[in-house]
Design an enzyme around this catalytic site. Structure first.
Site, PDB file in Angstrom:
ATOM      1  CG  HIS A  61      -2.045   0.983   1.137  1.00 31.95           C
ATOM      2  ND1 HIS A  61      -3.348   0.643   1.398  1.00 31.95           N
ATOM      3  CD2 HIS A  61      -2.066   2.280   0.799  1.00 31.95           C
ATOM      4  CE1 HIS A  61      -4.135   1.707   1.231  1.00 31.95           C
ATOM      5  NE2 HIS A  61      -3.377   2.713   0.872  1.00 31.95           N
ATOM      6  NE  ARG A  65       0.794  11.502  -2.684  1.00 30.27           N
ATOM      7  CZ  ARG A  65      -0.340  11.140  -2.125  1.00 30.27           C
ATOM      8  NH1 ARG A  65      -1.364  10.699  -2.845  1.00 30.27           N
ATOM      9  NH2 ARG A  65      -0.483  11.217  -0.819  1.00 30.27           N
ATOM     10  CG  ASP A 153      -6.372   3.717  -0.799  1.00 30.31           C
ATOM     11  OD1 ASP A 153      -7.035   3.429   0.199  1.00 30.31           O
ATOM     12  OD2 ASP A 153      -5.327   4.388  -0.759  1.00 30.31           O
ATOM     13  CG  ASP A 306      -2.102   4.809   3.540  1.00 28.01           C
ATOM     14  OD1 ASP A 306      -1.960   5.160   2.353  1.00 28.01           O
ATOM     15  OD2 ASP A 306      -3.103   5.111   4.223  1.00 28.01           O
ATOM     16  CG  HIS A 310       0.363  14.966   1.374  1.00 29.49           C
ATOM     17  ND1 HIS A 310      -0.389  15.126   0.233  1.00 29.49           N
ATOM     18  CD2 HIS A 310      -0.264  14.001   2.102  1.00 29.49           C
ATOM     19  CE1 HIS A 310      -1.430  14.311   0.267  1.00 29.49           C
ATOM     20  NE2 HIS A 310      -1.378  13.600   1.372  1.00 29.49           N
TER      21      HIS A 310
HETATM   22 ZN   LIG Z   1      -7.068   4.501   1.837  1.00 31.33          ZN
END
Ligand SMILES: [Zn+2]
Length: 428
Positions: A61, A65, A153, A306, A310
């Site tokens: 996961h 980007r 997702d 995950d 950013h």
């Molecule tokens: Zn998610």
């Protein structure tokens, strides 16, 4: 490159073979081979005594980007960070711009990954066109281009009928559906866990039920359709109980959680640190303990990061407005190792959670050190102490709540098909 590479005297951990023993690993032409008799003429020997030798870690996961937000991460920078974190494979989510909902985006991702060469990249295609939640995307086309699973997702699939059809459709493609479980009429407007801390900070909360309602729906739909569903980023005790019950009934459900859910609680939001803002949010101590327990008893199958880069543009703003997510590729292993030191899980179980199980769930190569397997291998120094500095990481973004933490244990050599993708061990 010499003919044979020998990793000498490491503690070899291979969950598939229940192997935990000090031995040598021989690699020829990128493949793990049987140790020969005597020493070959042209062997490169790397002394890894004191280190663990494990099948290359696989993160099921991550958000790379790219395409669309290359200022946060590119496929190359993300894969470089993966290699530094000990990963040889990553599954990347489709919420790029454009969304990975067709074969040409899937192909682009695979080609860029191939060019970069730091890790296997397994694209996960969108469930619905544009992840808008109204029409199914073209799974056959994405699968042919290299997609290994499907998910919207970043967004939940609201429409239960669409989710049912996605599961039915996935069956005919032999694929996996990954569920971002969020009931957004309950989570809307919320920016952290619902509870005392949110009240004290004056922030709107997201209740555990926003996750577990959808976890329940997707388990029930998997039961109805016979499909395989994987629940992403599990954060609550209630979700875990539902997954436990689903598994006990024989439903095809698997699940992952992430290091931040077993290391941090909602308390980390105190001070309005936007590096503690993610979706699902950091939960209570009770939830953290439920996640830890579920990693030991098999209810949770995998640790995934995950990894969600950013830039400061999205994070250096008021808590309410900050983007969700943290980078995780370069800290996951160290944080996982802290569970081993605390005797929550064994070394073999850690490797299972971070390599063998993800490979099995995604049905991709790796996760094993058996003779004949590709030499996707991670060498870990479990004792190496360091202070993690997100600014110095290989990722293009530095949004980590673990920056400045004193960590212990990290990947010191990562091999992808026998080729070095990251090395901190000195040359022989
Ligand atoms: Zn998610």
């Amino acid at each position: 490159m010499k003919e044979i590479l020998i990793l000498r005297n490491g503690r070899v951990l291979d969950p598939g073979a229940s192997l935990d023993a000090v031995k040598d690993i021989w690699i020829r032409d990128g493949i793990i081979v049987n140790p020969g008799k005597g020493m070959p003429e042209s062997a490169e020997i790397v002394d890894v005594s004191g280190c663990w030798v494990v099948p290359g870690l696989i993160d099921m996961h991550v958000h790379l980007r790219d395409p669309g937000e290359e200022y946060k991460e590119t496929i190359e920078s993300g894969c470089r960070a993966a290699a530094a974190g000990g990963f040889t494979g990553v599954a990347c989510m489709p919420n790029t711009n454009p969304v990975n909902d067709n074969g040409s985006v899937t192909r682009y991702i695979c080609e860029e990954a191939q060019k970069a060469g730091f890790a296997h990249v397994y694209p996960v295609g969108a469930i619905s066109q544009g992840s808008r939640g109204d029409k199914l995307a073209e799974y056959g086309e994405m699968k042919a281009a290299g997609a290994v699973a499907f998910t919207d997702d970043g967004l939940p699939v609201h429409d239960s009928q669409l989710m049912r059809r996605a599961m039915e459709y996935s069956l005919s493609h032999g694929s996996l559906i990954m569920s971002h479980a969020e009931e957004s009429s309950l989570s809307r407007g919320g920016c952290m866990n619902e509870g005392e801390t949110a009240t004290r900070l004056g922030l709107q909360g997201i209740p555990n039920a926003a996750e577990s309602i959808m976890v329940y729906r997707d388990i029930v739909l998997a039961e109805l359709t016979g499909a395989r569903v994987h629940i992403s980023h599990v954060s609550t005790a209630e979700s875990i109980e539902l997954i436990r019950q689903g598994k006990a009934r024989g439903v095809g459900v698997t699940a992952e959680s992430a290091p931040h859910y077993f290391m941090l609680t909602e308390e980390a939001v105190t001070g309005y640190d936007t590096h503690a803002k993610m979706n699902p949010p950091l939960r209570s101590q009770k939830d953290l303990e439920a996640v830890r327990h579920a990693l030991t008893d098999g209810t949770l199958d995998a640790i995934a990061t995950d990894h969600a880069p950013h830039s400061v543009l999205e994070k250096d703003v008021e808590f309410n407005y900050a983007a969700n997510g943290i980078v995780g590729l370069e800290t996951a292993l160290s944080l996982g190792l802290s569970l081993v030191r605390e005797e929550v899980i064994s070394p073999l179980r850690l490797v299972e959670l971070m390599s063998t199980s993800p490979a099995r769930i995604l049905a991709v190569s790796g996760g094993s050190l058996a003779v004949g397997s590709p030499a996707d291998i991670t060498v870990i120094d479990p004792d190496k102490k360091f202070v993690f500095d997100a600014q110095k990481s290989f990722s293009k973004s530095a949004n980590s709540p673990f920056s400045g933490w004193k960590l212990q244990g990290r990947a010191v050599l990562t091999l992808l098909g026998g080729k070095v993708t990251h090395r901190e061990l000195s040359a022989p």
